[in-house]
Enzyme design. Sequence first.
Site, PDB file in Angstrom:
ATOM      1  N   ALA A 218     -12.570 -47.385 -43.702  1.00  0.00           N
ATOM      2  CA  ALA A 218     -11.845 -46.212 -44.177  1.00  0.00           C
ATOM      3  C   ALA A 218     -12.355 -45.754 -45.536  1.00  0.00           C
ATOM      4  CB  ALA A 218     -10.360 -46.533 -44.286  1.00  0.00           C
ATOM      5  N   CYS A 219     -12.490 -44.445 -45.651  1.00  0.00           N
ATOM      6  CA  CYS A 219     -12.874 -43.855 -46.933  1.00  0.00           C
ATOM      7  C   CYS A 219     -12.095 -42.553 -47.038  1.00  0.00           C
ATOM      8  CB  CYS A 219     -14.378 -43.617 -46.979  1.00  0.00           C
ATOM      9  SG  CYS A 219     -14.890 -42.840 -48.519  1.00  0.00           S
ATOM     10  N   THR A 279     -22.108 -48.840 -58.399  1.00  0.00           N
ATOM     11  CA  THR A 279     -21.010 -49.209 -57.482  1.00  0.00           C
ATOM     12  C   THR A 279     -20.773 -50.724 -57.428  1.00  0.00           C
ATOM     13  OG1 THR A 279     -20.199 -48.974 -55.207  1.00  0.00           O
ATOM     14  CG2 THR A 279     -22.577 -49.102 -55.450  1.00  0.00           C
ATOM     15  N   ASP A 291     -18.433 -56.572 -51.955  1.00  0.00           N
ATOM     16  CA  ASP A 291     -17.920 -56.233 -50.632  1.00  0.00           C
ATOM     17  C   ASP A 291     -16.884 -57.280 -50.237  1.00  0.00           C
ATOM     18  OD1 ASP A 291     -17.490 -55.375 -48.060  1.00  0.00           O
ATOM     19  OD2 ASP A 291     -19.610 -55.042 -47.620  1.00  0.00           O
ATOM     20  N   ARG A 293     -14.864 -56.934 -47.525  1.00  0.00           N
ATOM     21  CA  ARG A 293     -14.397 -56.674 -46.159  1.00  0.00           C
ATOM     22  C   ARG A 293     -14.576 -57.887 -45.248  1.00  0.00           C
ATOM     23  NH1 ARG A 293     -17.838 -51.354 -45.065  1.00  0.00           N
ATOM     24  NH2 ARG A 293     -19.283 -52.544 -46.352  1.00  0.00           N
ATOM     25  N   THR A 314     -25.372 -48.467 -37.675  1.00  0.00           N
ATOM     26  CA  THR A 314     -25.191 -48.908 -39.063  1.00  0.00           C
ATOM     27  C   THR A 314     -26.532 -49.024 -39.774  1.00  0.00           C
ATOM     28  OG1 THR A 314     -24.206 -50.603 -40.484  1.00  0.00           O
ATOM     29  CG2 THR A 314     -25.300 -51.403 -38.522  1.00  0.00           C
ATOM     30  N   LYS A 319     -23.325 -56.209 -41.357  1.00  0.00           N
ATOM     31  CA  LYS A 319     -22.423 -55.943 -40.225  1.00  0.00           C
ATOM     32  C   LYS A 319     -22.996 -56.545 -38.954  1.00  0.00           C
ATOM     33  CE  LYS A 319     -20.333 -51.566 -41.644  1.00  0.00           C
ATOM     34  NZ  LYS A 319     -20.246 -50.123 -41.364  1.00  0.00           N
TER      35      LYS A 319
HETATM   36  N1  LIG Z   1     -15.413 -50.336 -53.975  1.00  0.00           N
HETATM   37  C1  LIG Z   1     -16.078 -49.233 -53.613  1.00  0.00           C
HETATM   38  N2  LIG Z   1     -16.004 -48.825 -52.343  1.00  0.00           N
HETATM   39  C2  LIG Z   1     -16.699 -47.733 -51.994  1.00  0.00           C
HETATM   40  C3  LIG Z   1     -17.463 -46.996 -52.912  1.00  0.00           C
HETATM   41  N3  LIG Z   1     -18.025 -45.946 -52.254  1.00  0.00           N
HETATM   42  C4  LIG Z   1     -17.620 -46.054 -50.969  1.00  0.00           C
HETATM   43  N4  LIG Z   1     -16.826 -47.113 -50.801  1.00  0.00           N
HETATM   44  C5  LIG Z   1     -16.232 -47.666 -49.590  1.00  0.00           C
HETATM   45  O1  LIG Z   1     -17.290 -48.268 -48.857  1.00  0.00           O
HETATM   46  C6  LIG Z   1     -16.950 -48.298 -47.512  1.00  0.00           C
HETATM   47  C7  LIG Z   1     -18.112 -47.717 -46.705  1.00  0.00           C
HETATM   48  O2  LIG Z   1     -19.069 -48.637 -46.770  1.00  0.00           O
HETATM   49  P1  LIG Z   1     -20.617 -48.311 -46.813  1.00  0.00           P
HETATM   50  O3  LIG Z   1     -21.191 -49.383 -47.655  1.00  0.00           O
HETATM   51  O4  LIG Z   1     -20.883 -46.888 -47.143  1.00  0.00           O
HETATM   52  O5  LIG Z   1     -21.100 -48.436 -45.410  1.00  0.00           O
HETATM   53  P2  LIG Z   1     -21.134 -49.655 -44.591  1.00  0.00           P
HETATM   54  O6  LIG Z   1     -19.931 -49.392 -43.789  1.00  0.00           O
HETATM   55  O7  LIG Z   1     -21.209 -50.943 -45.315  1.00  0.00           O
HETATM   56  O8  LIG Z   1     -22.554 -49.542 -43.865  1.00  0.00           O
HETATM   57  P3  LIG Z   1     -23.006 -48.442 -42.837  1.00  0.00           P
HETATM   58  O9  LIG Z   1     -22.566 -48.959 -41.500  1.00  0.00           O
HETATM   59  O10 LIG Z   1     -24.461 -48.379 -42.959  1.00  0.00           O
HETATM   60  O11 LIG Z   1     -22.338 -47.166 -43.220  1.00  0.00           O
HETATM   61  C8  LIG Z   1     -15.679 -47.514 -47.333  1.00  0.00           C
HETATM   62  O12 LIG Z   1     -14.596 -48.442 -47.250  1.00  0.00           O
HETATM   63  C9  LIG Z   1     -15.599 -46.720 -48.624  1.00  0.00           C
HETATM   64  O13 LIG Z   1     -14.258 -46.460 -49.007  1.00  0.00           O
HETATM   65  C10 LIG Z   1     -17.499 -47.456 -54.256  1.00  0.00           C
HETATM   66  O14 LIG Z   1     -18.179 -46.914 -55.114  1.00  0.00           O
HETATM   67  N5  LIG Z   1     -16.784 -48.572 -54.556  1.00  0.00           N
HETATM   68 ZN   LIG Z   2     -17.042 -43.108 -48.636  1.00  0.00          ZN
END
Ligand SMILES: Nc1nc2c(ncn2[C@@H]2O[C@H](COP(=O)(O)OP(=O)(O)OP(=O)(O)O)[C@@H](O)[C@H]2O)c(=O)[nH]1
Ligand SMILES: [Zn+2]
Length: 359
Positions: A218-219, A279, A291, A293, A314, A319
């Site tokens: 979620a973003c 970041t 990270d 998650r 991705t 992941k």
């Molecule tokens: N803590 C933090 N979270 C962020 C930031 N920018 C985006 N996010 C969060 O990062 C998450 C998205 O992760 P990404 O790293 O873009 O993508 P990913 O899901 O790891 O990898 P992909 O599958 O390639 O998109 C979402 O939960 C966003 O809310 C930031 O600057 N700081």
């Molecule tokens: Zn985002």
Amino acid sequence: MSFAPDPVEITARARADLRMGVPVVLGNALVLAAETLGAERLHALHALEGAPVLVLSERRAQTLKARCYDGDLARISIPEGANLRWIRALADPKDDLSVPMKGPLIAERGGDVDVHRAALALVKSAHLLPAAIVSPIPAASAFAANTRLTYVSLPAAQEVLKARSPLHPVVQARLPMEASEAGRLHIFRPDDGGEEHYAIEVGRPDRTRPVLSRLHSACFTGDVLGSLKCDCGPQLRAALAQMGAEGEGLFLYLNQEGRGIGLANKMRAYSLQDQGFDTVEANHRLGFEDDERDFRLGADILSSLGFSAVRLLTNNPRKVEMMRASGIEVTERVPLIVGENRHNAAYLAVKARKSGHLL
Ligand SMILES: Nc1nc2c(ncn2[C@@H]2O[C@H](COP(=O)(O)OP(=O)(O)OP(=O)(O)O)[C@@H](O)[C@H]2O)c(=O)[nH]1
Ligand SMILES: [Zn+2]
């Protein structure tokens, strides 16, 4: 059969209490979240006999240049008469640059830190700043009963905090979307009062073949507001469009906002990014890992829907690793490179350099 809450439910209550600023009793200690501590309860804390400490993560302690004798955490003595400002300045990095010297900080060493570690994990799981106030109290469970505070035994909290709550399907219904009229939204709910997660099924994918799939975190800022600081919104739409074009797919929308730190903390990270940190550095200064998650819940949803193999959309090799470690076969990594702009170019470059994302 008892109506009494079980350890998972009591821990969920403790989390809710901490978010409101209400203390909980954990094992033999009183625990408060630094972020939600109010003046009255700080006053009451000073009146207790035990010596309270502020528990910080190793990341935050490093930023503050505090000694970290306990490995993954540091226990900072709270001096008598310390005020809310003192505590908040240690917990929250927002004024680190304008008020860099917060010391002298005295870190405790030796002794048992299990309760401190559990307190920090509990506060973190409540999506608050990772900073907990821990004060030992005699006859803790009687104290909790007298003050009507939530009491969690230490073994129960430890068990619950390291386990993963099973996700149960709640409901599913047809959802025609721009990307595909053959959409179906499934809702999954954990037992622990935590976030629900969603699966969007496009078409009726064959369960015996690898499904085109995306695990999207979620973003709110990117997905809903169209923020240009990240690539989430374009990734969400491109993944659904590809599923629509292929006629089938499974899009998992995992409510792990801000890479698992919650939206409020993500906005704190954005504010640090405005001060010049990237970041990854911003998460570390707040006291988090870059990270936080847990992608195993994506694997749980896939299994629950009858899928065992995916073609994963991705750029994040972690992941893929996590899916494989959770028993899901990843037959192909399908790159998802969309949405670069002048505001997020540096962010994407940092993710490639520091977090191993493939561009
Ligand atoms: N803590 C933090 N979270 C962020 C930031 N920018 C985006 N996010 C969060 O990062 C998450 C998205 O992760 P990404 O790293 O873009 O993508 P990913 O899901 O790891 O990898 P992909 O599958 O390639 O998109 C979402 O939960 C966003 O809310 C930031 O600057 N700081
Ligand atoms: Zn985002």
